[in-house]
Design a protein around this motif. Structure first.
Motif: not given
Length: 169
Positions: A1-9, A63-70, A166-169
């Motif tokens: 499974m591959i999933k990019t988490l959407k960053i929500e407010p 600060m962690l490195e992004y994109p970050l694999q959870v 998680v990818e930063l905007d």
């Protein structure tokens, strides 16, 4: 499974299944100290088992490195855990619901939030969450949590077939 988490407010309503958003915006308040201070009362609930006691600490995070694999999430079965940014910077949160009490996490339930510079969070007991996700090096957080007997930190590591990022905007 591959999933990019959407960053929500981060909002009180969206975060309710995981804990409390600690902020003054939209909260009831009253005046104290002879009218010189507004008190925003009970913006989060410190949850403790009968053997623990509440403590206040400061965490300094890189600060962690992004994109970050959870790769993992943790939870605290004996007490809640609050993070309040001391330097007023945004930070990220990756969370999953309490679940059925087992050591399993459904990757489809994992969510990501961005706390604005004026918000903190209080993870309720047993809520799965990623370790602190500062967006600047040496950022500091006031942390309210539990100390006492017992292992108050469970860790869950996702199977290698699950790729969540998680990818930063």
């Amino acid at each position: 499974m591959i999933k990019t988490l959407k960053i929500e407010p981060l909002t009180k309503e969206a975060f309710a299944p995981f804990g409390d958003v600690i902020e003054s915006v939209g909260r009831d308040h009253f005046m104290i100290n002879n009218g010189s201070t507004e008190r925003y009362h009970n913006v989060g609930e410190v949850q403790l088992d009968e053997d623990g006691k509440g403590i206040i600490s400061i965490f300094r995070a890189k600060m962690l490195e992004y994109p970050l694999q959870v790769k993992m999430l943790e939870r605290h079965p004996f007490g809640s855990q609050s993070f309040i940014p001391l330097f007023g910077h945004e930070f990220l949160l990756v969370v999953a619901p309490v679940g059925d009490g087992t050591m399993n996490i459904d990757p489809e339930t994992v969510r990501c939030f961005r706390a604005n510079a004026r918000q903190g969070v209080n993870y309720h007991r047993n809520v799965w969450h990623h370790p602190i996700m500062a967006l600047r090096d040496d950022d500091e957080f006031l942390v309210v949590d539990r100390t006492g007997p017992g292992n108050n930190c469970d860790e869950f590591f996702f199977d290698d077939s699950i790729k969540m990022t998680v990818e930063l905007d």
